[in-house]
Design a protein around this motif. Structure first.
Motif, mmCIF file in Angstrom:
data_model
loop_
_atom_site.group_PDB
_atom_site.id
_atom_site.type_symbol
_atom_site.label_atom_id
_atom_site.label_comp_id
_atom_site.label_asym_id
_atom_site.label_seq_id
_atom_site.Cartn_x
_atom_site.Cartn_y
_atom_site.Cartn_z
ATOM 1 N N UNK A 1 0.797 -1.234 0.000
ATOM 2 C CA UNK A 1 0.000 0.000 0.000
ATOM 3 C C UNK A 1 0.825 1.276 0.000
ATOM 4 N N UNK A 2 2.126 1.197 0.273
ATOM 5 C CA UNK A 2 2.937 2.414 0.288
ATOM 6 C C UNK A 2 3.437 2.791 -1.103
ATOM 7 N N UNK B 1 -1.178 4.105 -2.982
ATOM 8 C CA UNK B 1 -1.551 5.465 -2.584
ATOM 9 C C UNK B 1 -2.721 5.991 -3.424
ATOM 10 N N UNK B 2 -2.748 5.609 -4.702
ATOM 11 C CA UNK B 2 -3.881 5.998 -5.545
ATOM 12 C C UNK B 2 -5.176 5.348 -5.043
ATOM 13 N N UNK C 1 -8.393 -1.744 3.979
ATOM 14 C CA UNK C 1 -7.244 -1.647 4.876
ATOM 15 C C UNK C 1 -5.962 -1.659 4.055
ATOM 16 N N UNK C 2 -5.111 -0.674 4.303
ATOM 17 C CA UNK C 2 -3.902 -0.478 3.514
ATOM 18 C C UNK C 2 -2.673 -0.913 4.308
ATOM 19 N N UNK C 3 -2.025 -1.956 3.826
ATOM 20 C CA UNK C 3 -0.887 -2.533 4.531
ATOM 21 C C UNK C 3 0.399 -2.304 3.741
ATOM 22 N N UNK C 4 1.314 -1.484 4.252
ATOM 23 C CA UNK C 4 2.580 -1.266 3.550
ATOM 24 C C UNK C 4 3.487 -2.497 3.672
ATOM 25 N N UNK C 5 4.503 -2.538 2.838
ATOM 26 C CA UNK C 5 5.420 -3.671 2.827
ATOM 27 C C UNK C 5 6.070 -3.887 4.188
ATOM 28 N N UNK C 6 6.292 -2.792 4.919
ATOM 29 C CA UNK C 6 6.952 -2.899 6.225
ATOM 30 C C UNK C 6 6.112 -3.643 7.251
#
Length: 287
Positions: free
Chosen positions: A9-10, A15-16, A30-35
Motif C-alpha cells: 500500500x505504500x 496510494x492511488x 485496509x492499507x498494509x505497507x510492505x513494512x
C-alpha cells in the motif's frame, strides 16, 4: 459486507487506491505497507488474513525495477511470483478474491495490433517473465482472481515518468526521448477507480483484463504532452531505442485492447491526455 485488504500500500498504486477509496466513501478497506505485510512471510500472511478476514485482496506489491531485475533475478522472482502465489493460497483458504496487478511487459511487443487478453505472452525481460509467472500461479491456485494488466503507470504519487520529466524539464535546456516505443500511459487514479469499481460491482466475472487509458502514443509524444500541459519550455528530441540502450528490453508496441473490461464491467476509460491534465493539475496544487 466487503472487506478489502491492499498489500504493497505504500507504493504508487496503493496510494492511488487510498485516495480513490476516500473519494468513493469506501471505509472497509485496509492499507498494509510492505513494512507491515511482507508477502513472502507465509506465517505473517496467515495472521493478517485471520485478523482482517478479507473478501477481496489487492496485490500492489511488486518488484518493478525493470533494469535491475536482469541481475537481481532471485528477488524479482520471489516478490513477483512467490509473493503472488502466497496471497493466492491465503485467498483460497479464506474464500477471498484476489486482484493481481500485472503489466504489458508480459508481451514481446512485436505485433502491430492492440493486445487482447488471450494473446500469447512472450516476455523479453526478467521483470516481464516474473510477472507472468505470478499471473500463472494465481490462475492455477485461485479461480476467484482478477488479473489486471496495465502500462506506463504514473500519478501524483511516488516516482514515475511524469514527475521525472517535469523535474528534468525544469533543470535542462534539451532532452532526448525514445520515440519508437509505443503504448498507452495509465493514470494511477483511473486504474484505482476501475479496480474498486470491479470489486464493488457485485459480480464474479473473474479472469484476465487489460486496463490503460485510451489512445496511443510514444514516450516522446507523452513527454511532449507533459511539457505542453505544464508550460515547461524545453527542447525535446526524438531518438530510437538503439540510441538509449538499457539492461532490460522493452516491448516496442504494447497498446492494449480494453474492450473486455469495458464491456464486462461498464467501465468508462478516459483519454490519456485528459487524465494527464488532471494529474498535472493535482501536482501543481501541492507545490
Amino acid at each position: 459486507m466487503q472487506n478489502i485488504v491492499v498489500f504493497g500500500a505504500s507504493g504508487q498504486l496503493g496510494q492511488c487506491l487510498k485516495k480513490v477509496a476516500a473519494l468513493k466513501g469506501i471505509t472497509s478497506i485496509f492499507f498494509l505497507p510492505e513494512s507491515e505485510a511482507n508477502i513472502l512471510d507465509a506465517d505473517l500472511l496467515n495472521q493478517i488474513f485471520e485478523r482482517y478476514k478479507p473478501t477481496h485482496v489487492i496485490n500492489c506489491a511488486a518488484y518493478t525495477a525493470v533494469d535491475k531485475a536482469e541481475d537481481d533475478i532471485d528477488l524479482a522472482r520471489k516478490i513477483n511470483k512467490t509473493g503472488a502465489e502466497n496471497l493466492a493460497i491465503q485467498c483460497k483458504a479464506y474464500g477471498a478474491a484476489l486482484v493481481q496487478v500485472s503489466t504489458d511487459f508480459v508481451f514481446k511487443g512485436d505485433k502491430p495490433n492492440p493486445l487482447v487478453e488471450d494473446d500469447i505472452a512472450e516476455p523479453i525481460s526478467i521483470y516481464g517473465l516474473t510477472k507472468l509467472e505470478g499471473e500463472q500461479d494465481v490462475a492455477a491456485i485461485l479461480p476467484a482472481h482478477y488479473i489486471i494488466r496495465t502500462s506506463w503507470l504514473y500519478s501524483e504519487f511516488a516516482n514515475n515518468f511524469v514527475k521525472t520529466m517535469l523535474k528534468l524539464g525544469a533543470e535542462r535546456d534539451e532532452l532526448k526521448i525514445i520515440a519508437d516505443q509505443v503504448g498507452t500511459p495509465t493514470y494511477g487514479i483511473d486504474l484505482a477507480g476501475a479496480i474498486l469499481d470491479i470489486i464493488t460491482s457485485g459480480t464474479d466475472n473473474y479472469g484476465i483484463y487489460h486496463y490503460s487509458n485510451e489512445g496511443v502514443t510514444s514516450w516522446y509524444d507523452f513527454a511532449k504532452g507533459i511539457f505542453d500541459i505544464s508550460n515547461t519550455q524545453v527542447k525535446t528530441n526524438p531518438i530510437r531505442t538503439s540510441e538509449y540502450p538499457t539492461r532490460a528490453a522493452r516491448p516496442a508496441f504494447s497498446v492494449m485492447d480494453k474492450s473486455k473490461i469495458k464491456k464486462t464491467f461498464g467501465i468508462s476509460i478516459p483519454y490519456w491526455r485528459d487524465s494527464l491534465i488532471v494529474c498535472i493539475k493535482a501536482l501543481e496544487s501541492v507545490q
